[in-house]
Design a protein around this motif. Structure first.
Motif, PDB file in Angstrom:
ATOM      1  N   PHE A 125      11.871   2.189   5.076  1.00  0.00           N
ATOM      2  CA  PHE A 125      11.152   2.840   3.982  1.00  0.00           C
ATOM      3  C   PHE A 125      11.899   4.090   3.512  1.00  0.00           C
ATOM      4  O   PHE A 125      12.087   4.295   2.311  1.00  0.00           O
ATOM      5  CB  PHE A 125       9.739   3.185   4.479  1.00  0.00           C
ATOM      6  N   ALA A 126      12.363   4.919   4.468  1.00  0.00           N
ATOM      7  CA  ALA A 126      13.049   6.167   4.101  1.00  0.00           C
ATOM      8  C   ALA A 126      14.323   5.868   3.319  1.00  0.00           C
ATOM      9  O   ALA A 126      14.594   6.494   2.287  1.00  0.00           O
ATOM     10  CB  ALA A 126      13.362   6.986   5.347  1.00  0.00           C
ATOM     11  N   ASN A 127      15.116   4.903   3.787  1.00  0.00           N
ATOM     12  CA  ASN A 127      16.356   4.544   3.091  1.00  0.00           C
ATOM     13  C   ASN A 127      16.071   4.060   1.675  1.00  0.00           C
ATOM     14  O   ASN A 127      16.753   4.424   0.721  1.00  0.00           O
ATOM     15  CB  ASN A 127      17.100   3.437   3.852  1.00  0.00           C
ATOM     16  N   TYR A 128      15.048   3.234   1.560  1.00  0.00           N
ATOM     17  CA  TYR A 128      14.658   2.706   0.246  1.00  0.00           C
ATOM     18  C   TYR A 128      14.289   3.856  -0.706  1.00  0.00           C
ATOM     19  O   TYR A 128      14.730   3.894  -1.860  1.00  0.00           O
ATOM     20  CB  TYR A 128      13.480   1.739   0.404  1.00  0.00           C
ATOM     21  N   LEU A 129      13.487   4.811  -0.201  1.00  0.00           N
ATOM     22  CA  LEU A 129      13.030   5.920  -1.051  1.00  0.00           C
ATOM     23  C   LEU A 129      14.198   6.769  -1.530  1.00  0.00           C
ATOM     24  O   LEU A 129      14.266   7.159  -2.695  1.00  0.00           O
ATOM     25  CB  LEU A 129      12.029   6.793  -0.281  1.00  0.00           C
ATOM     26  N   VAL A 130      15.143   7.017  -0.603  1.00  0.00           N
ATOM     27  CA  VAL A 130      16.290   7.862  -0.957  1.00  0.00           C
ATOM     28  C   VAL A 130      17.224   7.136  -1.919  1.00  0.00           C
ATOM     29  O   VAL A 130      17.614   7.680  -2.954  1.00  0.00           O
ATOM     30  CB  VAL A 130      17.051   8.286   0.329  1.00  0.00           C
ATOM     31  N   ARG A 131      17.545   5.896  -1.604  1.00  0.00           N
ATOM     32  CA  ARG A 131      18.569   5.190  -2.368  1.00  0.00           C
ATOM     33  C   ARG A 131      18.057   4.562  -3.655  1.00  0.00           C
ATOM     34  O   ARG A 131      18.783   4.451  -4.635  1.00  0.00           O
ATOM     35  CB  ARG A 131      19.226   4.111  -1.497  1.00  0.00           C
ATOM     36  N   LYS A 132      16.807   4.118  -3.660  1.00  0.00           N
ATOM     37  CA  LYS A 132      16.304   3.410  -4.842  1.00  0.00           C
ATOM     38  C   LYS A 132      15.363   4.252  -5.697  1.00  0.00           C
ATOM     39  O   LYS A 132      15.180   3.974  -6.877  1.00  0.00           O
ATOM     40  CB  LYS A 132      15.562   2.132  -4.417  1.00  0.00           C
ATOM     41  N   LYS A 133      14.716   5.254  -5.100  1.00  0.00           N
ATOM     42  CA  LYS A 133      13.741   6.031  -5.864  1.00  0.00           C
ATOM     43  C   LYS A 133      14.150   7.495  -6.029  1.00  0.00           C
ATOM     44  O   LYS A 133      13.424   8.263  -6.670  1.00  0.00           O
ATOM     45  CB  LYS A 133      12.369   5.984  -5.179  1.00  0.00           C
ATOM     46  N   ASN A 134      15.254   7.888  -5.374  1.00  0.00           N
ATOM     47  CA  ASN A 134      15.688   9.283  -5.400  1.00  0.00           C
ATOM     48  C   ASN A 134      14.608  10.258  -4.923  1.00  0.00           C
ATOM     49  O   ASN A 134      14.487  11.373  -5.435  1.00  0.00           O
ATOM     50  CB  ASN A 134      16.199   9.667  -6.789  1.00  0.00           C
ATOM     51  N   ILE A 135      13.829   9.816  -3.956  1.00  0.00           N
ATOM     52  CA  ILE A 135      12.819  10.690  -3.349  1.00  0.00           C
ATOM     53  C   ILE A 135      13.336  11.079  -1.963  1.00  0.00           C
ATOM     54  O   ILE A 135      13.648  10.198  -1.150  1.00  0.00           O
ATOM     55  CB  ILE A 135      11.456   9.975  -3.203  1.00  0.00           C
ATOM     56  N   PRO A 136      13.449  12.393  -1.675  1.00  0.00           N
ATOM     57  CA  PRO A 136      13.916  12.762  -0.336  1.00  0.00           C
ATOM     58  C   PRO A 136      12.930  12.287   0.732  1.00  0.00           C
ATOM     59  O   PRO A 136      11.724  12.464   0.582  1.00  0.00           O
ATOM     60  CB  PRO A 136      13.987  14.293  -0.390  1.00  0.00           C
ATOM     61  N   ALA A 195       0.839  -1.210   0.000  1.00  0.00           N
ATOM     62  CA  ALA A 195       0.000   0.000   0.000  1.00  0.00           C
ATOM     63  C   ALA A 195       0.874   1.260   0.000  1.00  0.00           C
ATOM     64  O   ALA A 195       0.581   2.219  -0.717  1.00  0.00           O
ATOM     65  CB  ALA A 195      -0.934  -0.002   1.204  1.00  0.00           C
ATOM     66  N   LEU A 196       1.954   1.245   0.785  1.00  0.00           N
ATOM     67  CA  LEU A 196       2.849   2.415   0.808  1.00  0.00           C
ATOM     68  C   LEU A 196       3.458   2.639  -0.574  1.00  0.00           C
ATOM     69  O   LEU A 196       3.502   3.767  -1.073  1.00  0.00           O
ATOM     70  CB  LEU A 196       3.970   2.228   1.841  1.00  0.00           C
ATOM     71  N   VAL A 217       1.107   4.225  -3.132  1.00  0.00           N
ATOM     72  CA  VAL A 217       0.980   5.693  -3.044  1.00  0.00           C
ATOM     73  C   VAL A 217       2.203   6.361  -3.680  1.00  0.00           C
ATOM     74  O   VAL A 217       2.067   7.306  -4.462  1.00  0.00           O
ATOM     75  CB  VAL A 217       0.792   6.148  -1.578  1.00  0.00           C
ATOM     76  N   VAL A 218       3.396   5.839  -3.378  1.00  0.00           N
ATOM     77  CA  VAL A 218       4.627   6.412  -3.951  1.00  0.00           C
ATOM     78  C   VAL A 218       4.590   6.331  -5.476  1.00  0.00           C
ATOM     79  O   VAL A 218       4.825   7.322  -6.170  1.00  0.00           O
ATOM     80  CB  VAL A 218       5.877   5.662  -3.415  1.00  0.00           C
ATOM     81  N   ASN A 219       4.264   5.153  -5.993  1.00  0.00           N
ATOM     82  CA  ASN A 219       4.333   4.953  -7.448  1.00  0.00           C
ATOM     83  C   ASN A 219       3.193   5.643  -8.198  1.00  0.00           C
ATOM     84  O   ASN A 219       3.340   6.008  -9.362  1.00  0.00           O
ATOM     85  CB  ASN A 219       4.353   3.458  -7.772  1.00  0.00           C
ATOM     86  N   THR A 220       2.052   5.830  -7.531  1.00  0.00           N
ATOM     87  CA  THR A 220       0.918   6.467  -8.203  1.00  0.00           C
ATOM     88  C   THR A 220       1.066   7.983  -8.234  1.00  0.00           C
ATOM     89  O   THR A 220       0.752   8.622  -9.230  1.00  0.00           O
ATOM     90  CB  THR A 220      -0.408   6.093  -7.493  1.00  0.00           C
TER      91      THR A 220
END
Ligand code: ZN
Length: 353
Positions: free
Chosen positions: A305-316, A244-245, A248-251
């Protein structure tokens, strides 16, 4: 005959007196009960009046899943133009995962806030729910020379107020809060179930903040079996809650993601990865530090989740840890937590206008 008759009448009289005394006693008892009942009604009316200003009750300890659902519905009914809710998943124990959208859903940009991935940290849900209510109640008031209305018209907020509702239910009610008998059967054997208020995982014993595809296998501190905390699951994103998280990120492709956890009055951040993202993370965390007054505590290790977003998705993305000393954070600390965090959602949204 006469004697017997008199004897009989005396007995009857005695009985009547006893009945009369009993009746008097009962009347007295009832009067006292009615008196206390009236007091209770008067008191509850006063209490209701005191709470009438707020939908989200921030004065009691165990902010539950069902209470949150009622509050989401009430907020959406009260402010239909500025807030709405979507169901973005259903948990193993059949609870809905909610995404509440604050502001203009057609806004050109958005940020994402997620709270309570860890069960015992449920004060985070109470906080983000109250934040939304506060902005909606004061929609035309200004924050940093701009109304909340204008901020959330340009940058809307996708809030996941309770990422782990099954786990919260365990932390608040113990194993009896879980409806599914096969889940209960497995839970009974898990480490930590005898101390449910300390529970962090979901109802399958998976730690939702260790679920993401960044250093998933390499982190040695992780548990290898389902239990109250630290087990990342059989494979990355195996759980409905983490799916679910990511949905939201991908949508919506948020400009930034803030994660609410407890406790420590600190901000965790990840400054590694590509240079552009590092800069964005620094900007985000500096704003978070300024608003809350919390200190930095470096990088939290592992597949969070935060580490994943920063390192894999380039989302702060960064994590705020609210409250001090212990989890669950005692409700007596809410006032302080509120002062530190009241405007964080608005402040982060404002950064991306
Ligand atoms: Zn946590």
């Amino acid at each position: 005959m006469i004697v017997i008759s008199i004897g009989y009448n005396n007995k009857q009289l005695g009985n009547n007196i006893m009945i009369l005394q009993k009746t008097k006693l009962l009347i007295k008892i009832y009067s006292v009960l009615i008196f206390f009942l009236c007091m209770l009604v008067a008191d509850s009316r006063l209490t209701l009046k005191a709470y009438a200003a707020n939908i989200v009750n921030t004065r009691h300890q165990k902010y539950s899943y069902s209470e949150m659902v009622t509050d989401i519905n009430e907020l959406c009914n009260k402010y239909p133009d500025y807030v709405h809710a979507n169901i973005i998943g259903v948990t193993a124990d059949n609870r809905n995962l909610y995404e509440v959208v604050l502001g203009n859903p057609e806004a050109p940009k958005c940020i994402m806030i997620q709270a309570t991935a860890h069960a015992r940290e449920y004060m985070c849900s109470q906080l983000v729910m109250r934040q939304m209510e506060y902005y909606l109640d004061n929609y035309d008031d200004e924050y940093k020379d701009e109304t909340y209305h204008d901020i959330f018209d340009t940058v809307c907020v996708h809030v996941i107020p309770m990422t782990n509702p099954d786990g919260v239910t365990i932390a608040q009610k113990g194993i009896k809060g879980i409806k599914n008998s096969s889940l209960r059967k497995k839970l009974k054997k898990m480490q930590g179930i005898n101390n449910p208020s300390n529970w962090k995982a979901n109802a399958r014993g998976v730690d939702l903040n260790n679920q993401f595809n960044y250093k998933f296998r390499r982190n040695r501190s992780l548990k290898k079996y389902a239990c109250y905390a630290g087990y990342g699951g059989p494979y990355p994103v195996s759980e409905k809650e983490s799916k679910a998280l990511l949905y939201v990120v991908n949508t919506y492709n948020p400009k930034a993601v803030v994660n609410y956890h407890a406790m420590g009055n600190v901000i965790f951040h990840n400054y590694k990865g590509n240079k552009a993202t590092r800069k964005k993370v620094a900007r985000l965390t500096s704003k978070m530090k300024k608003v809350t007054g919390y200190s930095y505590l470096g990088t939290s290790p592992g597949p969070g989740f935060a580490n994943y977003l920063v390192r894999k998705k380039n989302i702060p993305s960064a994590t705020v840890e609210i409250g001090m000393y212990t989890t669950p954070v005692p409700i007596s600390q809410f006032k302080t937590v509120w002062k530190q965090n009241k405007n964080l959602m608005a402040a982060v949204a404002q950064m991306y206008e």
